[in-house]
Design an enzyme around this catalytic site. Structure first.
Site, mmCIF file in Angstrom:
data_model
loop_
_atom_site.group_PDB
_atom_site.id
_atom_site.type_symbol
_atom_site.label_atom_id
_atom_site.label_comp_id
_atom_site.label_asym_id
_atom_site.label_seq_id
_atom_site.Cartn_x
_atom_site.Cartn_y
_atom_site.Cartn_z
ATOM 1 N N ASN A 139 -13.884 0.533 -7.067
ATOM 2 C CA ASN A 139 -14.959 1.421 -6.603
ATOM 3 C C ASN A 139 -15.708 2.115 -7.726
ATOM 4 O O ASN A 139 -16.091 3.267 -7.595
ATOM 5 C CB ASN A 139 -14.359 2.506 -5.696
ATOM 6 C CG ASN A 139 -13.661 1.930 -4.508
ATOM 7 O OD1 ASN A 139 -13.977 0.847 -4.056
ATOM 8 N ND2 ASN A 139 -12.685 2.654 -4.002
ATOM 9 N N HIS A 168 -3.898 5.915 3.330
ATOM 10 C CA HIS A 168 -4.579 4.693 2.914
ATOM 11 C C HIS A 168 -4.017 3.449 3.595
ATOM 12 O O HIS A 168 -4.761 2.626 4.149
ATOM 13 C CB HIS A 168 -4.462 4.576 1.395
ATOM 14 C CG HIS A 168 -5.328 3.534 0.776
ATOM 15 N ND1 HIS A 168 -4.904 2.263 0.538
ATOM 16 C CD2 HIS A 168 -6.599 3.601 0.312
ATOM 17 C CE1 HIS A 168 -5.875 1.561 -0.042
ATOM 18 N NE2 HIS A 168 -6.912 2.358 -0.199
ATOM 19 N N SER A 210 -11.288 -0.971 -0.862
ATOM 20 C CA SER A 210 -9.999 -0.984 -0.168
ATOM 21 C C SER A 210 -10.161 -1.339 1.299
ATOM 22 O O SER A 210 -9.263 -1.891 1.922
ATOM 23 C CB SER A 210 -9.327 0.389 -0.260
ATOM 24 O OG SER A 210 -8.684 0.566 -1.481
ATOM 25 N N ASP A 237 0.836 -1.192 0.000
ATOM 26 C CA ASP A 237 0.000 0.000 0.000
ATOM 27 C C ASP A 237 0.877 1.251 0.000
ATOM 28 O O ASP A 237 1.986 1.235 -0.532
ATOM 29 C CB ASP A 237 -0.918 -0.026 1.227
ATOM 30 C CG ASP A 237 -2.298 0.527 0.927
ATOM 31 O OD1 ASP A 237 -2.406 1.743 0.693
ATOM 32 O OD2 ASP A 237 -3.263 -0.249 0.932
#
Length: 624
Positions: A481, A389, A543, A356
C-alpha cells in the site's frame, strides 16, 4: 518424512509483513528546499491527503455498515425471527451475539422488557435520544440518531417499530467503536504512521534489502524501508555445527537463544547487534547465507455441492439476499461474481488457508466456514483474531452467502483454514510466516492467501514458498500500500500471484503498489466484510484485493480439481479484463480478474476421462 522435509526448508527470519510509501530518505544540504525536495514534499502531501480521504471513507462506510446491520437485527427482533421463547430470552440471545449492543428495550403500550444498561457517562445524551426513538417508534417510524462521541467511544441510538402491533417496537443504544478501530487499523495499514514503531520488537529500520540504516519518522518514510530484529540473525550453514561448535558460537556472540528449524538457525544475542553478528558468521563460518530476521506486516487498505441451481444458465446473474450486499458490496458485481456463481460456487473439498492475524471463530457470518487452524505465534492458543485484519480477509473469501446476514463472500462452500502468523500488533516474523506456509500446505490447503509483505527478500521464506508451490498450492499475496514500484515480498516471488488493488472507478487504487511483477488486480477500495465482535467493517488496501484472487483460485479448483496450480494461475491471468495500457502493464498486470470468464475457462479446460462423467452430470443438472 514430509514433516522432516519441510522442516529442512523453513529457515526463520523475523519479518513483519509490511508495505510502505516510496520516498527518499535523504535530507537537503541547505535550509533552502531544492526543487526536488519541494516537489517531493508536494507529492508526499498529496499522497497523505489521498490516504486520509480513503481512511475517512472507510470509517464512514463502516459506520453505515454497523447502522444497517443493527437496524436489520432490531427488525428481526420485533418480528420474532430470533432464538428464544420469551422477549427477554430473544433480547439476551441477540446481545450475547453482538456485544456492541449496550442497551435494548422492547416496548409496547403497557410495558417494556429491557436488557443491558446505558453507561452513566452518556446517560443525559443517550436518554434524550432514546426518548426521541420511542416517540418515533410509537408513530410507526424507524429512528436513527446521529452518532455521538464521549471519552473515546462512539454511540448511536436506533429504533425499529413492530409493523403488526402499532405503538410497539425496539429501541436501543449501540456502541460503534468499530469505527475508531478501523481508523487506527488504516493509519497503520495505509502507512499514515511509521509501522512498526521504532523500539517495538527492538526493530531497526534499514533501506530495503540492505543493512544501511534509515530513520522512519513518518508513514511516508516507510516506502523505502525494511525492518528487522536488532539482535537477531538467520543462518544456514553448509554443514550443521556440532554441539561443541554451537557452544563456541553461543560464547562468541553471547547468545540469549538459539532456534533451529531444519537446516536454518536463528541466533539472538544479549549484546551483539545484527551487522556485527553477520560479519562474525561470514568470516568464521562461511555459511550458505546469513541475513537479518526481517519483519512482515499486514497489507490492507447441508452437503455442499459445487453445482449451481438447476434454474440458472451459464451467464445469468445470481443476486444474494445478504442484507449489506446490494448497497455496499460494489466489488463482487464489478468482477462478474454474480454471473460466475451460475457456473460454479465452490466446494468444501477445496480449502483456502488465510495466513494472517487469525479469524473470529464464532462470527455469525462465518458459521460453518472455518476448520481447525493453527496459531504459530502462540501454539497453545486458538488462532483467534486480535487485530481485525484476518477476519476481514476471511469474510471476503467465504462469508456465508444468501443467509440474509451481513455480507456475501465470493465462495459459497469453500472452507477457511486460519493460520495466525501475525501478532496483536499486526506484525510477524519470517519464521512464523514460513512455518505457516508449510503447516497450511501439510494440512490440506490448496490455496494460500497472504495479505502481508515487506521489501526484503528472505531466502528461507522463499524456500517455504517453493515447498508449497511444489505441492501444488496456489499462492496469492498482496503487493502493498505504498504507491511504489519497489517489489514487495512475498508477492514478487515467481511462485506467487502478485495482486494490485483497483478502486470503484476501475483505476489503480492511489495507494496500490505497482511494477512489472504484478500479475493481476482486484477490488481493494472500501471493501465491506466481516470484523471481530461479530461486526462488519469497510477497509481499503491490497490486503483486501488479494483474497478476491484467492477466492477465485478456490472457485476454479472447485469446478475443475484436475487443474495444476500453474494452470489455475494461467487461467486467472489470461481471463483478466485488460485495464490501462494494452496488454500486461505495471499498474494492473494482465488486468482485473473476471470471475465468469475464469470459471468458463476452467470448465472448458481439458480434463481426464475419470472426470468426464462428473462434468456431464453437472452440465445436465444445469439444463433441467
Amino acid at each position: 518424512m514430509r514433516q522432516q522435509q519441510w522442516k529442512s526448508w523453513i529457515a526463520l527470519a523475523t519479518a513483519a509483513l509490511i508495505v510502505m510509501p516510496l520516498t527518499s530518505c535523504s535530507e537537503p544540504k541547505s535550509n533552502k528546499p531544492s526543487p526536488t525536495a519541494k516537489s517531493r514534499a508536494e507529492s508526499v502531501k498529496a499522497e497523505t491527503a489521498s490516504k486520509l480521504k480513503i481512511m475517512q471513507h472507510d470509517m464512514d462506510a463502516t459506520s453505515m455498515l454497523c447502522t444497517t446491520e443493527c437496524t436489520k437485527d432490531f427488525a428481526h427482533l420485533v418480528s420474532g425471527h430470533t432464538e428464544g421463547s420469551t422477549k427477554d430470552e430473544k433480547i439476551k440471545h441477540m446481545m450475547d451475539m453482538h456485544k456492541h449492543m449496550l442497551y435494548i428495550s422492547w416496548m409496547n403500550a403497557k410495558r417494556s422488557v429491557e436488557r443491558g444498561a446505558v453507561p452513566a457517562s452518556v446517560r443525559d445524551k443517550a436518554d434524550k435520544l432514546l426518548k426521541d426513538a420511542r416517540t418515533a417508534v410509537k408513530k410507526g417510524d424507524k429512528y436513527t440518531s446521529s452518532p455521538f462521541l464521549h471519552d473515546g467511544h462512539r454511540y448511536i441510538v436506533l429504533g425499529s417499530p413492530e409493523p403488526k402491533h402499532p405503538g410497539s417496537g425496539v429501541v436501543g443504544l449501540v456502541m460503534q467503536d468499530v469505527v475508531g478501530q478501523v481508523e487506527r487499523h488504516q493509519r497503520r495499514n495505509l502507512r499514515l504512521v511509521p509501522y512498526p514503531a521504532e523500539g517495538h520488537y527492538r526493530v531497526e529500520s534499514v533501506k530495503a534489502n540492505s543493512t544501511e540504516e534509515t530513520t522512519v519518522r513518518t508513514g511516508e518514510d516507510n516506502g523505502g524501508a525494511s525492518h528487522y530484529h536488532i539482535n537477531e540473525v538467520v543462518v544456514r550453514f553448509r554443514q550443521d555445527p556440532s554441539d561443541l561448535e554451537l557452544a563456541q558460537i553461543r560464547k562468541d556472540i553471547n547468545a540469549l537463544t538459539i532456534q533451529k528449524l531444519g537446516y536454518t538457525y536463528v541466533f539472538r544475542s544479549q549484546k551483539m547487534e545484527t551487522k556485527t553478528m553477520m560479519r562474525y558468521f561470514q568470516q568464521r563460518w562461511n555459511p550458505v547465507y546469513v541475513e537479518p530476521h526481517y519483519l512482515y506486516m499486514t497489507n490492507d487498505r447441508q452437503i455442499p455441492s459445487s453445482r449451481p441451481s438447476a434454474l440458472s444458465d451459464s451467464h445469468k446473474s445470481v443476486i444474494p439476499n445478504d442484507v449489506l450486499y446490494k448497497q455496499y458490496q460494489w466489488n463482487l458485481p464489478t468482477i462478474s461474481t454474480e454471473k460466475g456463481w451460475s457456473v460454479g460456487r465452490g466446494s468444501d473439498s477445496v480449502i483456502v488457508s488465510v495466513l494472517d492475524t487469525g479469524v473470529q471463530a464464532d462470527h455469525p457470518d462465518l458459521k460453518g466456514k472455518l476448520i481447525k487452524g493453527m496459531n504459530i505465534v502462540s501454539e497453545k492458543d486458538a488462532p483467534e483474531d486480535d487485530v481485525g485484519h484476518g477476519t476481514h480477509v476471511a469474510g471476503i473469501i467465504a462469508a456465508a452467502v444468501n443467509n440474509g446476514e451481513g455480507v456475501a463472500g465470493m465462495t459459497w462452500y469453500n472452507k477457511i483454514l486460519p493460520v495466525k502468523v501475525l501478532d496483536s500488533s499486526g506484525a510477524g516474523s519470517t519464521y512464523s510466516v514460513a512455518q505457516g506456509v508449510i503447516w497450511a500446505t501439510d494440512h490440506g490447503a490448496k490455496v494460500i492467501n497472504m495479505s502481508l509483505g515487506n521489501y526484503a527478500e528472505a531466502e528461507f521464506l522463499h524456500d517455504a514458498l517453493k515447498y508449497a508451490f511444489d505441492h501444488d498450492v496456489v499462492l496469492v499475496a498482496a503487493s502493498g500500500n505504498d504507491n511504489t514500484e519497489r517489489p514487495g515480498y512475498p508477492a514478487a516471488y515467481p511462485e506467487v500471484l502478485a495482486v494490485a488493488a483497483t478502486d470503484q472507478n476501475g483505476k489503480r487504487a492511489s495507494f496500490s503498489n505497482y511494477g512489472d511483477y504484478i500479475d493481476v488486480a482486484a477490488p481493494g477500495d472500501a471493501i465491506a466484510s466481516t470484523y471481530p465482535g461479530s461486526q462488519y467493517a469497510a477497509l481499503s488496501g491490497t490486503s483486501m484485493a488479494s483474497p478476491h484472487v484467492a477466492a477465485l483460485a478456490a472457485l476454479i479448483r472447485s469446478i475443475n480439481p484436475e487443474l495444476k496450480n500453474t494452470e489455475v494461475m494461467d487461467i486467472i491471468r489470461q481471463t483478466a479484463k485488460d485495464l490501462g495500457a494494452k496488454g500486461k502493464d505495471n499498474d494492473f498486470g494482465y488486468g482485473q480478474i473476471d470471475v465468469v470468464k475464469a470459471l468458463d475457462a476452467a470448465e472448458q479446460s481439458a480434463v481426464s476421462l475419470q472426470r468426464y462423467p462428473h462434468n456431464v452430470a453437472r452440465k445436465l443438472g444445469k439444463l433441467k
